[in-house]
Structures are given as C-alpha cells and as structure tokens.
Scaffold this active site. Structure first.
Site, mmCIF file in Angstrom:
data_model
loop_
_atom_site.group_PDB
_atom_site.id
_atom_site.type_symbol
_atom_site.label_atom_id
_atom_site.label_comp_id
_atom_site.label_asym_id
_atom_site.label_seq_id
_atom_site.Cartn_x
_atom_site.Cartn_y
_atom_site.Cartn_z
ATOM 1 N N LYS A 45 0.874 -1.205 -0.101
ATOM 2 C CA LYS A 45 0.134 -0.108 0.057
ATOM 3 C C LYS A 45 0.876 1.357 0.161
ATOM 4 C CE LYS A 45 -3.539 -1.976 3.033
ATOM 5 N NZ LYS A 45 -4.123 -1.902 4.551
ATOM 6 N N ASP A 104 14.061 -0.286 3.122
ATOM 7 C CA ASP A 104 14.682 -0.557 4.388
ATOM 8 C C ASP A 104 15.509 -1.870 4.556
ATOM 9 O OD1 ASP A 104 15.046 -1.148 6.948
ATOM 10 O OD2 ASP A 104 12.860 -1.240 7.729
HETATM 11 C C1 PRP Z 1 6.927 -1.864 3.534
HETATM 12 C C2 PRP Z 1 7.489 -0.969 2.126
HETATM 13 C C3 PRP Z 1 8.338 -1.616 1.381
HETATM 14 C C4 PRP Z 1 8.940 -2.660 2.293
HETATM 15 C C5 PRP Z 1 10.382 -2.200 2.633
HETATM 16 O O1 PRP Z 1 5.807 -2.775 2.942
HETATM 17 O O2 PRP Z 1 6.383 -0.412 1.444
HETATM 18 O O3 PRP Z 1 7.581 -2.393 0.282
HETATM 19 O O4 PRP Z 1 8.021 -2.511 3.547
HETATM 20 O O5 PRP Z 1 11.207 -3.104 3.407
HETATM 21 P P1 PRP Z 1 12.426 -3.690 3.151
HETATM 22 O O6 PRP Z 1 13.290 -2.934 2.223
HETATM 23 O O7 PRP Z 1 12.833 -4.295 4.389
HETATM 24 O O8 PRP Z 1 11.969 -4.945 2.353
HETATM 25 P P2 PRP Z 1 5.022 -3.274 4.042
HETATM 26 O O9 PRP Z 1 5.484 -4.840 4.268
HETATM 27 O O10 PRP Z 1 5.099 -2.503 5.151
HETATM 28 O O11 PRP Z 1 3.538 -3.113 3.372
HETATM 29 P P3 PRP Z 1 2.860 -1.775 3.137
HETATM 30 O O12 PRP Z 1 3.339 -1.085 1.733
HETATM 31 O O13 PRP Z 1 1.340 -2.180 2.603
HETATM 32 O O14 PRP Z 1 2.731 -1.059 4.399
#
Ligand code: PRP
Length: 180
Positions: A45, A104
C-alpha cells in the site's frame, strides 16, 4: 504545521517532499523522453501517495498499474515475499518504472525486481521516496527522494499498523507508540 502527538520529529517536511517530487518527475520526463508509454508500477500500500503526486507531475505518456506484496520476517534475509495482487498486463517489452515508498532492508524491492526481470521488460528502473541509512542489500535505486536515519518512520504513505499513512510529512514515530 500541526504535528501529530505520536510523532517524535519530522524528518522530511511537506515542502521538501513536494520540491523533491517535482525534481524527480522532471528527471524521469527527461530520461524517458523517447519512450511512448512508460509502465509505472506502484507497490501497495505504501507507495500510493508518492505515486499519486509523482505521476501527476509527469509530462511523458505513461500508464499506472499496481502490485500488492506482503513481506514476512523482514528482519531475516530468508523472509519470503508474497504477491497479493499482480499487474493487469504482461510487461514483456515494456519500459517499467517501479515506484516504492521505502527501502529498508531492500529485501522487498530486490525480490520484486527479480520477478519483473524474469518477465523480460524492455527496461526496468526504480523510484523510491526514502531509503534508510543502514546496511541493505545494495538493491538498485535509480531515482531516490531522500536518505533518512534508521528509525521507525511513518507518513506520506508509510505506516505503523496501517496508521499514520496520510500524514503530509515523513516522520519518526515515538518509541512508546511501537513498543507498547
Ligand atoms: C514496506 C514498504 C516496502 C517494504 C520495505 O511494505 O512499503 O515495500 O516494506 O522494506 P524492506 O526494504 O525491508 O523489504 P509493508 O510490507 O510494510 O507493506 P505496506 O506498503 O502495505 O505498508
């Protein structure tokens, strides 16, 4: 500007975001000037707000599509990423730009690029609003908004338990909110 009481400090102001989004859009317009249809992939999202602002500043012809991913075990490198919703079109032969809110660990974007590369796009690049200053897997970010400290961030699409996504700034969350 009114700051939400659960916020520790604002890292990127709305004005800084809008200025940077304009710069990124201009750079993308320039780099894809010869492309007649840029296929923009927003990752749900988190990317929906960044994507909306960015695409409304683009002048080049483009279409917008979405993927929804869910990541497990973000703290481990073995954490799998599952596709919850896939693209509407095959991307073979298309110029694809992935738009993400945050890198991240880099695990999600790395996995996604692997999937999309296997579909043989004509080109594949990434545009990310914020990247944490921490060790990541060196995943390729072609257009980056901001480097931010390695703290829990929310706002402008980023959430904590689905809250705070619509704050107009990117900010550090107070520790007591996520360590309850
Ligand atoms: C978050 C963000 C990225 C991911 C980054 O998604 O939107 O897709 O984490 O983290 P990483 O680099 O450690 O992989 P999340 O799973 O929180 O979903 P969302 O976007 O629906 O909040």
């Amino acid at each position: 500007m009114e700051i939400h009481p659960d916020i520790e400090r604002v890292l990127v102001t709305p004005e800084q975001i809008q200025a940077r989004v304009s710069e990124l859009a201009q750079q993308i317009d320039h780099d894809y000037a010869a492309v007649d249809r840029l296929y923009i992939v927003g990752i749900l999202k988190g990317a929906f707000i960044f994507l909306a602002d960015l695409t409304r500043q683009l002048r080049i012809p483009h279409v917008v599509d979405f993927m929804a991913l869910s990541s497990y075990g973000r703290t481990t490198t073995s954490g799998a990423v599952r596709i919850l919703m896939d693209l509407r079109e095959p991307v073979e032969g298309q110029h694809v730009l992935v738009v993400e809110d945050i890198v991240d660990t880099g695990h999600t974007l790395d996995y996604l690029l692997h999937i999309l590369n296997n579909r043989k796009p004509a080109s594949l690049r990434t545009c990310v609003l914020v990247r944490k200053e921490r060790q990541n897997n060196g995943v390729k970010v072609d257009y980056l908004g901001f480097e931010i400290p390695d703290v829990w961030v929310v706002g402008y699409g980023l959430d904590y338990a689905d809250r705070f996504r619509t704050l107009p700034y990117v900010a550090e969350l107070k520790r007591q909110v996520y360590s309850k």
